[in-house]
Design an enzyme around this catalytic site. Structure first.
Site, PDB file in Angstrom:
ATOM      1  N   ASP A  34      -5.134  30.318   7.743  1.00  0.00           N
ATOM      2  CA  ASP A  34      -5.090  28.865   7.584  1.00  0.00           C
ATOM      3  C   ASP A  34      -5.286  28.522   6.104  1.00  0.00           C
ATOM      4  O   ASP A  34      -6.343  28.034   5.700  1.00  0.00           O
ATOM      5  CB  ASP A  34      -6.185  28.211   8.441  1.00  0.00           C
ATOM      6  CG  ASP A  34      -6.152  26.692   8.364  1.00  0.00           C
ATOM      7  OD1 ASP A  34      -5.124  26.130   7.942  1.00  0.00           O
ATOM      8  OD2 ASP A  34      -7.175  26.063   8.716  1.00  0.00           O
ATOM      9  N   ASN A  68     -11.542  35.876  -3.547  1.00  0.00           N
ATOM     10  CA  ASN A  68     -10.362  35.175  -4.036  1.00  0.00           C
ATOM     11  C   ASN A  68      -9.147  35.678  -3.267  1.00  0.00           C
ATOM     12  O   ASN A  68      -8.626  36.768  -3.521  1.00  0.00           O
ATOM     13  CB  ASN A  68     -10.178  35.422  -5.536  1.00  0.00           C
ATOM     14  CG  ASN A  68      -9.024  34.607  -6.104  1.00  0.00           C
ATOM     15  OD1 ASN A  68      -8.207  34.041  -5.367  1.00  0.00           O
ATOM     16  ND2 ASN A  68      -8.938  34.552  -7.419  1.00  0.00           N
ATOM     17  N   CYS A 111      -6.858  -1.600   7.493  1.00  0.00           N
ATOM     18  CA  CYS A 111      -6.057  -0.379   7.421  1.00  0.00           C
ATOM     19  C   CYS A 111      -6.032   0.254   8.804  1.00  0.00           C
ATOM     20  O   CYS A 111      -7.007   0.886   9.229  1.00  0.00           O
ATOM     21  CB  CYS A 111      -6.644   0.608   6.405  1.00  0.00           C
ATOM     22  SG  CYS A 111      -5.732   2.168   6.332  1.00  0.00           S
ATOM     23  N   GLN A 150     -10.690  18.813   8.635  1.00  0.00           N
ATOM     24  CA  GLN A 150      -9.394  18.197   8.913  1.00  0.00           C
ATOM     25  C   GLN A 150      -9.522  16.678   8.960  1.00  0.00           C
ATOM     26  O   GLN A 150     -10.515  16.134   9.447  1.00  0.00           O
ATOM     27  CB  GLN A 150      -8.832  18.714  10.237  1.00  0.00           C
ATOM     28  CG  GLN A 150      -8.482  20.188  10.227  1.00  0.00           C
ATOM     29  CD  GLN A 150      -7.243  20.514   9.395  1.00  0.00           C
ATOM     30  OE1 GLN A 150      -6.679  19.658   8.735  1.00  0.00           O
ATOM     31  NE2 GLN A 150      -6.832  21.769   9.422  1.00  0.00           N
ATOM     32  N   GLU A 172     -13.303  33.560   2.955  1.00  0.00           N
ATOM     33  CA  GLU A 172     -13.049  32.265   2.323  1.00  0.00           C
ATOM     34  C   GLU A 172     -13.288  32.392   0.825  1.00  0.00           C
ATOM     35  O   GLU A 172     -14.124  33.189   0.383  1.00  0.00           O
ATOM     36  CB  GLU A 172     -13.983  31.213   2.954  1.00  0.00           C
ATOM     37  CG  GLU A 172     -14.124  29.908   2.215  1.00  0.00           C
ATOM     38  CD  GLU A 172     -12.821  29.160   2.072  1.00  0.00           C
ATOM     39  OE1 GLU A 172     -12.589  28.613   0.987  1.00  0.00           O
ATOM     40  OE2 GLU A 172     -12.037  29.122   3.045  1.00  0.00           O
ATOM     41  N   CYS A 216      -0.126  23.789   5.993  1.00  0.00           N
ATOM     42  CA  CYS A 216      -0.021  22.380   5.613  1.00  0.00           C
ATOM     43  C   CYS A 216       1.101  22.173   4.603  1.00  0.00           C
ATOM     44  O   CYS A 216       1.201  21.100   3.993  1.00  0.00           O
ATOM     45  CB  CYS A 216      -1.351  21.871   5.053  1.00  0.00           C
ATOM     46  SG  CYS A 216      -1.955  22.770   3.622  1.00  0.00           S
ATOM     47  N   CYS A 237       0.835  -1.197   0.000  1.00  0.00           N
ATOM     48  CA  CYS A 237       0.000   0.000   0.000  1.00  0.00           C
ATOM     49  C   CYS A 237       0.874   1.252   0.000  1.00  0.00           C
ATOM     50  O   CYS A 237       1.899   1.313   0.683  1.00  0.00           O
ATOM     51  CB  CYS A 237      -0.908  -0.014   1.224  1.00  0.00           C
ATOM     52  SG  CYS A 237      -1.893   1.490   1.432  1.00  0.00           S
ATOM     53  N   CYS A 243       1.005   5.048   3.415  1.00  0.00           N
ATOM     54  CA  CYS A 243       1.937   5.489   4.458  1.00  0.00           C
ATOM     55  C   CYS A 243       3.374   5.281   3.983  1.00  0.00           C
ATOM     56  O   CYS A 243       3.654   4.356   3.228  1.00  0.00           O
ATOM     57  CB  CYS A 243       1.739   4.697   5.748  1.00  0.00           C
ATOM     58  SG  CYS A 243       0.121   4.903   6.505  1.00  0.00           S
TER      59      CYS A 243
END
Length: 477
Positions: free
Chosen positions: A386, A365, A171, A280, A330, A432, A89, A92
């Site tokens: 964020d 935007n 999993c 999340q 947003e 992120c 897989c 990970c």
């Protein structure tokens, strides 16, 4: 041993000393001539031999073929489908490394990116945010494939570097109740008329409901719909959604039942969402992330706060329990509509003595921000940012431009309204992508008048090379 001889010079010629891990969780080593070798399956400080399968002028890439000296941080992977073997897989990449060492690697990646890409060094390092290493993945895109040659249906993630679906029976990174559904889902699809035309299932778990979004390329027969309903009846909490075409076509198979949602108990916030909304992946970490972000922002009851890239209000609504006024901005109209609904719902649920602050939402935007737009949004004491992986370059550049205008009005044309506008004194930036965070930190620190007071990693995705992080920027006097 003379000063000219290094310990690596005494190694057999086909042995390499692994120095670090890269962002793909590959070991990084150097040959005697300086050529970089990227080694899948190797860990820092191991002595390994490598089966090279790709060569360029300045680097090589291969797979570990033998480990002559093993890292003390190497552990037995927790999933039987993890590894470098054929059919493994690809979900990970770091299960062979101890969980605490994974976090240390990610912290190093963050600090290296901040310094090498942004020439920024945080005054202090935040303690990593960590949570359960297993059963954490509440969102996932699971592939479905009918393999005629094997007369079977596969349901799971793709194999490593392959378009094939791994033959998975469990999993461990999925919640246990979802992992237990993999084999029943295989049996379900096997019985369906649409066995060839259902390529994926999107998973979205709430606190009490598990939504499964079935992508189907052709209309489902009455028999298939009956099979889906029977599956939901046998597996408590499962809720089927159907997607005949694009994301905008996603709809419930049967109306009614409990809404998909999650809670932020510390702030008394209840957050309904649709399975296509961004939430999340790791709810355990998200609760801690929101709590720490607000603690670091240190919002006072008289302050106005802007939440940039606010999504469905994950930070905005908790902020509304502390601030005088909140503005959430947003790019997605659909998420703005959802955030307004969630605000009204929580406003109605809030006790009279804990009413939410005046809160507005706007769709814009955020990758085309200007100083004029920034001024139009008004003065805010503090910001929470964020962004997605692309970062917030346009936003922080607009902020830096206004700072430069105030500092050097003779060299920079002054934007209308800039004289009475003041920048936020504190910014909490949740990222992120460490490279875009570093780029934006460069702008804030070297052009915007801020210093990076704190930075640290958030282990949102254990066993993967994904680096989530948080940084705090303070306005200099």
């Amino acid at each position: 041993m003379t000063d000219d001889i290094k310990p690596t010079d005494l190694l057999p010629p086909d042995w390499l000393l692994v120095e670090s891990l890269d962002l793909e969780a590959q070991g990084v080593a150097h040959r005697l001539d300086g050529k970089v070798v990227f080694i899948k399956g190797a860990l820092p400080f191991e002595l390994v031999s490598v089966n090279v399968h790709r060569k360029k002028n300045n680097w090589e890439q291969g797979m570990v073929s033998a480990i002559h000296q093993e890292s003390s941080q190497r552990v037995r992977p927790g999933c039987p489908h993890f590894g470098l073997h054929e059919g493994a897989c690809g979900g990970c990449k770091m299960q062979h490394l101890h969980a605490s060492a994974q976090v240390a690697v990610k912290q190093r990646v963050l600090e290296d990116n901040l310094w090498h890409l942004g020439k920024v060094k945080a005054d202090n390092i935040l303690r990593p945010i960590e949570g359960p290493a297993w059963g954490y993945r509440y969102r996932a895109r699971i592939s479905v494939r009918h393999v005629r040659k094997k007369s079977t249906v596969l349901v799971g993630f793709h194999e490593r570097k392959s378009g094939y679906v791994a033959d998975m029976k469990e999993c461990p990174v999925l919640p246990p109740h979802v992992s237990a559904l993999l084999l029943p889902l295989r049996a379900l699809i096997t019985q369906m008329d649409a066995i060839e035309t259902c390529p994926q299932i999107e998973l979205a778990c709430g606190d009490r409901v598990t939504a499964l979004v079935l992508r189907h390329m052709e209309p489902l027969s009455d028999g298939d719909l009956a099979l889906l309903r029977g599956f939901a009846t046998r597996h408590a909490g499962v809720q089927w959604w159907l997607q005949p075409k694009g994301p905008e076509t996603v709809h419930l198979l049967d109306e009614g039942g409990e809404a998909l949602s999650y809670d932020l108990p510390e702030f008394g916030i209840h957050m309904p969402f649709k399975p296509t909304d961004f939430t999340q992946v790791n709810p355990h970490i998200n609760r801690v992330l929101v709590s720490r972000a607000l603690r670091l922002l240190d919002v006072q009851a008289h302050e106005r706060v802007i939440d940039w890239f606010c999504g469905l209000g994950n930070f905005t609504l908790p902020l509304a329990t502390q601030a005088r006024e909140v503005l959430g901005i947003e790019g997605s109209e659909a998420l703005v509509a959802r955030s307004r609904q969630n605000f009204k719902l929580n406003q109605a649920l809030a006790p009279a003595n804990k009413a939410l602050a005046a809160t507005k939402f706007a769709a814009r935007n955020l990758f085309e921000m200007t100083p004029e737009l920034l001024i139009a949004d008004g003065v805010a004491d503090k910001w929470l940012v964020d962004p997605p992986r692309e970062g917030a370059m346009s936003l922080v550049q607009a902020l830096a431009d206004l700072h430069q205008q105030k500092r050097n009005p003779l060299n920079h044309p002054v934007t209308v309204g800039a004289v009475g506008w003041t920048p936020p004194k504190r910014i909490v930036y949740v990222s992120c992508n460490p490279s875009t965070l570093a780029r934006d930190a460069d702008i804030l620190v070297h052009q915007g008048g801020y210093r990076c007071a704190l930075a640290g990693v958030v282990n949102m995705f254990p066993h993967t090379a994904h680096v989530e992080s948080m940084a705090v920027f303070e306005l200099e006097d």
